[in-house]
Write an enzyme that holds these catalytic residues in place. Structure first.
Site, mmCIF file in Angstrom:
data_model
loop_
_atom_site.group_PDB
_atom_site.id
_atom_site.type_symbol
_atom_site.label_atom_id
_atom_site.label_comp_id
_atom_site.label_asym_id
_atom_site.label_seq_id
_atom_site.Cartn_x
_atom_site.Cartn_y
_atom_site.Cartn_z
ATOM 1 N N GLY A 1 0.797 -1.223 0.000
ATOM 2 C CA GLY A 1 0.000 0.000 0.000
ATOM 3 C C GLY A 1 0.832 1.276 0.000
ATOM 4 N N ASN A 2 1.978 1.251 0.706
ATOM 5 C CA ASN A 2 2.790 2.478 0.792
ATOM 6 C C ASN A 2 3.438 2.844 -0.544
ATOM 7 O OD1 ASN A 2 4.600 0.277 0.887
ATOM 8 N ND2 ASN A 2 6.116 1.448 2.019
ATOM 9 N N LYS B 1 2.691 -12.407 3.919
ATOM 10 C CA LYS B 1 4.004 -12.175 3.290
ATOM 11 C C LYS B 1 4.969 -13.308 3.630
ATOM 12 C CE LYS B 1 3.485 -7.216 3.788
ATOM 13 N NZ LYS B 1 2.392 -7.211 2.810
ATOM 14 N N LYS C 1 -2.719 -10.153 -2.387
ATOM 15 C CA LYS C 1 -1.714 -9.828 -3.402
ATOM 16 C C LYS C 1 -0.361 -10.512 -3.133
ATOM 17 C CE LYS C 1 1.363 -6.469 -1.674
ATOM 18 N NZ LYS C 1 1.144 -6.708 -0.277
ATOM 19 N N LYS D 1 -12.923 -10.995 4.277
ATOM 20 C CA LYS D 1 -12.393 -9.723 3.778
ATOM 21 C C LYS D 1 -13.510 -8.689 3.682
ATOM 22 C CE LYS D 1 -8.745 -7.790 1.823
ATOM 23 N NZ LYS D 1 -7.583 -7.479 2.598
HETATM 24 P P1 ADP Z 1 1.315 -3.999 2.555
HETATM 25 O O1 ADP Z 1 0.401 -2.922 2.099
HETATM 26 O O2 ADP Z 1 2.729 -3.773 2.126
HETATM 27 O O3 ADP Z 1 0.813 -5.375 2.258
HETATM 28 P P2 ADP Z 1 0.634 -4.464 5.351
HETATM 29 O O4 ADP Z 1 0.250 -3.336 6.219
HETATM 30 O O5 ADP Z 1 -0.402 -5.409 4.886
HETATM 31 O O6 ADP Z 1 1.433 -3.827 4.125
HETATM 32 O O7 ADP Z 1 1.785 -5.335 6.074
HETATM 33 C C1 ADP Z 1 2.993 -4.768 6.533
HETATM 34 C C2 ADP Z 1 2.892 -4.408 8.002
HETATM 35 O O8 ADP Z 1 2.863 -5.585 8.796
HETATM 36 C C3 ADP Z 1 4.073 -3.671 8.575
HETATM 37 O O9 ADP Z 1 4.025 -2.305 8.255
HETATM 38 C C4 ADP Z 1 3.938 -3.942 10.079
HETATM 39 O O10 ADP Z 1 3.249 -2.892 10.716
HETATM 40 C C5 ADP Z 1 3.071 -5.184 10.151
HETATM 41 N N1 ADP Z 1 3.630 -6.325 10.887
HETATM 42 C C6 ADP Z 1 2.860 -7.225 11.552
HETATM 43 N N2 ADP Z 1 3.586 -8.185 12.109
HETATM 44 C C7 ADP Z 1 4.891 -7.913 11.803
HETATM 45 C C8 ADP Z 1 6.135 -8.562 12.098
HETATM 46 N N3 ADP Z 1 6.186 -9.677 12.810
HETATM 47 N N4 ADP Z 1 7.272 -8.010 11.599
HETATM 48 C C9 ADP Z 1 7.224 -6.875 10.872
HETATM 49 N N5 ADP Z 1 6.080 -6.223 10.554
HETATM 50 C C10 ADP Z 1 4.918 -6.729 11.013
HETATM 51 MG MG MG Z 2 -1.083 -6.139 2.968
#
Ligand code: ADP
Ligand code: MG
Length: 311
Positions: free
Chosen positions: A11-12, A273, A211, A128
């Site tokens: 998203g960023n 992820k 995604k 979702k």
């Molecule tokens: P994206 O839009 O890139 O998919 P998300 O917000 O879905 O981003 O996922 C990334 C976020 O997951 C990070 O910004 C962080 O706040 C969060 N997060 C949750 N658990 C963890 C972890 N164990 N280590 C690092 N980040 C984590």
């Molecule tokens: Mg995400």
């Protein structure tokens, strides 16, 4: 050594509204161009949460005003619109960034459909939340029309759809040919448009494919060397957000699975992820995944930062 890399943008990388997306795309293009400049073959996948949300809301408002003139827009069509509009900004930003660096390459976006299994267990428990917030009465009316609803974190009622696993990327041959020809392809936006095969027809399904999982599928089908998941954190952590938080630089798939079992990764954000990274790293010898900050892609692939997941 040049590698074939699938990048999954979070998203960023794209911002939350139209001007934000335009600005974010310029920045994101730099991170992608860094890898192209090093000779890698790059394929770009991305999320679409805020974008598809906005499109869905706008279309629903028109329908509410005049349902005869503006019949409801299926979620699949909203997804296709978001892929087109995000791809438009990304491909132009990337094209310019590359030309500014003296690199001439074709950049194009493929409207991508991803086949899912109609028997996927996800369909029996949708997770979702999508679309506008509703009062409970409104939500009950929506439910009576056959759509699932849920209360979303104290913010109100919403429609909820399933998040099935991606099985097969419909346009993979086109994507693969273009990548092999040296073009940069943007594909699988928002996890792809979910479809089910019905003979010669593809039937769009109201669902959302994660995604990160779609990017993992894409990387496997393209026989990529690397899956790079670019997000808002530089590394994956254990005990995330707690006093004993620890950033991980390297993560073996067996350890990753153990940590998944211990709930170190938040569902819906870091969990998919790490799961996608593990699946990719295990899928063939030599395949690796990297999870890092958008701006650190180049440093990450050089082994200087990020969390590398390998078998
Ligand atoms: P994206 O839009 O890139 O998919 P998300 O917000 O879905 O981003 O996922 C990334 C976020 O997951 C990070 O910004 C962080 O706040 C969060 N997060 C949750 N658990 C963890 C972890 N164990 N280590 C690092 N980040 C984590
Ligand atoms: Mg995400």
């Amino acid at each position: 050594m040049p590698k074939r890399i699938v990048i999954a943008l979070g998203g960023n990388a794209l911002g939350n509204n139209l001007p934000e997306q335009y600005a974010a795309a310029q920045n994101t293009a730099k991170a992608i161009a860094d890898l192209v400049e090093e000779g890698h073959q790059v394929v770009v996948a991305h999320g679409n949460g805020p974008q598809v949300g906005t499109i869905n809301l706008a279309m629903a408002e028109l329908t509410a005003k005049d349902p005869v003139k503006y019949p409801p827009t299926p979620l699949t069509v909203c997804g296709a619109m978001s892929q087109g509009y995000i791809g438009y900004d990304l491909q132009n930003a990337l094209r310019t960034e590359l030309l500014d660096r003296g690199i001439r390459k074709e950049v194009c976006t493929i409207i991508t459909q991803v086949a899912v299994d109609p028997q996927d267990p996800a369909f029996s428990h949708p997770t979702k939340p999508i679309g506008r917030f509703m009062t409970h009465e409104e939500a009950l009316a929506v439910e009576a029309e056959g759509q699932a609803i849920m209360e979303d974190a104290g913010r109100g009622w919403r429609r909820v759809v399933a998040s099935p696993k991606p099985r097969e990327i419909v346009e993979i041959a086109s994507i693969s040919d273009m990548v092999s020809a040296g073009h940069i392809v943007i594909a699988c936006g928002g996890g792809g448009i979910p479809v089910v095969r019905r003979g010669n027809r593809l039937e769009g399904i109201a669902a959302v494919i994660d995604k990160d999982f779609a990017s993992c599928r894409l990387a496997q089908e393209l026989d990529a060397d690397y899956l790079i998941i670019l997000t808002a954190v530089e590394k994956v952590a254990i005990n995330f957000g707690k006093p004993d938080q620890q950033w991980l630089s390297e993560l073996g798939t067996a350890d990753a699975k153990k940590l998944i079992g211990e709930n170190h990764f938040a569902p819906g954000s870091m969990l998919p992820k790490v799961q996608a990274a593990v699946e990719f790293a295990e899928s063939k010898a030599g395949r690796r995944a990297l999870i890092t900050l958008l701006e650190k892609a180049k440093e990450g692939i050089a082994g200087r930062t990020g969390t590398v997941v390998c078998d």
